[in-house]
Design a protein around this motif. Structure first.
Motif, short mmCIF file in Angstrom:
data_model
loop_
_atom_site.label_atom_id
_atom_site.label_comp_id
_atom_site.label_asym_id
_atom_site.label_seq_id
_atom_site.Cartn_x
_atom_site.Cartn_y
_atom_site.Cartn_z
N TRP A 3 0.84 -1.13 0.16
CA TRP A 3 0.03 -0.03 -0.14
C TRP A 3 0.93 1.13 -0.07
N GLN A 8 -3.43 4.35 1.43
CA GLN A 8 -3.94 4.09 2.84
C GLN A 8 -4.70 5.59 3.36
N LEU A 11 -8.66 5.66 2.27
CA LEU A 11 -9.45 4.67 3.01
C LEU A 11 -10.43 5.41 3.83
N GLU A 15 -13.64 0.67 4.22
CA GLU A 15 -12.37 0.17 3.28
C GLU A 15 -11.32 -0.28 4.27
N ALA A 16 -10.96 0.57 5.22
CA ALA A 16 -9.75 0.44 6.28
C ALA A 16 -10.07 -0.99 6.87
#
Length: 484
Positions: A3, A8, A11, A15-16
């Protein structure tokens, strides 16, 4: 997969969590990225403290879980920030005021604990308007300084949960907790382009959606509540479901919705803001939503006779009760007041320390507030409305006043008006009625400043209101992050 930092930071909470649950993203890597982001953006003053060691330790525990156990956590590895007036065990909880500087509670607020039990990780405590008594988050007591709007650092982010909003908008975290007495989750959400939720409170008891007794430095037990804030309404629904144990959101069809437009809350708007809000209405109508203007002639008058009297009176007892219950370093209202640093908050506390207004309080609580609640209930019923819709604030973000903390503002070149009153006009009535309210992003003004639209629903309609918000957000879109 590998990633990138940008991937990151982009997100959402949903999504995270999905990436961490499935092992595609290590919680430790994600937390390290966001801690670095927080350090790089420290000049926004969004946070009062970073939980560096604790957050990394919690992330390592998430990563060490068996795959099935990690996948079963609804918030596996989700980093959040928590407003500095919400109890967090072992982390400072000062409400942004000197009398509580250095104080760490012995227990977590129940809402915080439920998120932690589901796998969330507290990245840090969020800056705020001192003692929650303001809408700018310009805090003269905070070591961090005034919270700055990520879209323009010279402007306010709104308040009092401005630090939580700024951290989310700046992609320091995808979600967090604020509190709301009169608009303190929804106003900063609107001014920073995110979503903010005030859950149902009603008359307390079973009608209160979030139960955090003596776990939040208070203003008013009748009006205060914890509320989630996030980049998207779907993320708020995720946190709300964990806190309350609610199931999936109900299905909502846009072409079946009847949404009221309360005339008093559409009057007197900043032109640039109104342009964005009206354009959003056009898009919603194109999606099939039925929009119905409603008068609500008694709304603002009733509200003006309810809110401040209740807050001023209840703070006299509620603040000392929290101090004593949490074994704080001071125990009286006078001790807190003696060390207040922000000029506008000192003025508010002068009113709190003055006459208790017992008769006015009883009238406001037992006569006028029920009238306001009936006014809302009758409006929903008479027009068969699913929700009310209006601009969260009358104007977009204004410059920070680093001398007084709060200033007079003008709208479209009109006469100066009190800054707090200007921003609270649209959010305060539903707060006093105890019904749920949700602010979501409507777009950007020509000057690039976020505008929020608020949805208010009948008492107890929280999950349906969130479902409507998700549907609206899918049609209106989510704002791109600010350039930082």
């Amino acid at each position: 997969m590998t990633w990138t930092v940008d991937q990151q930071l982009a997100l959402t909470a949903i999504e995270a969590v999905a990436a961490i649950q499935t092992g595609r993203l290590k919680a430790t890597d994600y937390i390290a990225t966001l801690l670095a982001r927080a350090a790089a953006l420290s000049t926004l003053n969004a946070l009062t403290a970073l939980n560096m060691e604790g957050a990394l330790a919690a992330a390592r525990q998430i990563d060490a879980l068996p795959d099935a156990a990690r996948a079963a956590l609804p918030l596996a590895g989700l980093p959040i920030v928590v407003k500095d007036n919400i109890n967090t065990r072992g982390l400072l909880t000062s409400a942004g005021t000197p009398a509580l500087d250095g104080f760490a509670p012995q227990t977590n607020a129940p809402s915080v604990q439920r998120l932690l039990d589901a796998g969330a990780i507290v990245l840090g405590k969020a800056n705020m308007h001192e003692l929650s008594l303001g809408i700018t988050s310009t805090n003269f007591a905070s070591h961090a300084g005034p919270v700055r709007n990520p879209y323009d650092a010279s402007l306010i982010p709104g308040g009092s949960s401005g630090g939580t909003a700024a951290a989310i908008a700046a992609r320091i975290v995808p979600a967090g907790l604020g509190t709301d007495t009169a608009g303190s989750t929804r106003i900063p959400a609107a001014l920073t382009g995110i979503a903010g939720f005030r859950p149902s409170v009603g008359d307390g008891g079973a009608e209160r959606r979030y139960h955090d007794p003596n776990a939040v430095v208070p203003i008013s037990h009748t009006r205060d509540t914890v509320g989630p804030m996030a980049r998207t309404v779907a993320d708020i629904a995720l946190l709300d479901g964990v806190i309350t144990g609610a199931g999936p959101l109900p299905t909502v069809e846009l072409d079946s919705l009847r949404i009221g437009l309360p005339t008093p809350l559409w009057d007197g708007l900043e032109d640039a803001l109104e342009d964005v809000a009206r354009a959003a209405l056009v898009r919603l109508e194109a999606a099939g939503v039925t929009l119905i203007p409603v008068d609500m002639p008694d709304l603002l008058d009733l509200n003006a006779r309810v809110g401040s009297v209740i807050a001023i009176h209840e703070a006299r007892d509620d603040v000392p009760a929290w101090l004593i219950a949490n074994q704080a370093p001071v125990t009286t209202l006078a001790q807190v007041a003696a060390r207040i640093a922000s000029p506008d908050v000192r003025e508010a506390y002068d009113a709190i320390l003055a006459a208790p207004f017992v008769n006015q309080y009883q009238t406001a609580l037992t006569v006028l507030r029920p009238q306001l609640q009936r006014h809302y209930a009758q409006t929903f019923a008479t027009h068969r409305l699913d929700a009310l819709l209006f601009p969260t604030t009358r104007l977009s973000a204004v410059p920070i006043d680093e001398i007084n903390g709060s200033s007079a503002v003008t709208i479209n070149g009109g006469a100066p008006i009190n800054e707090m009153n200007a921003y609270l006009r649209n959010t305060d009535p539903s707060s006093n009625a105890g019904i749920p309210g949700l602010s979501l992003a409507a777009g950007l003004t020509a000057d690039g400043l976020p505008v929020g639209l608020e949805l208010d629903g009948p008492l107890g309609s929280d999950r349906r209101l969130l479902a409507i918000g998700v549907a609206f957000e899918q049609w209106l879109g989510v704002l791109a992050g600010p350039t930082l």
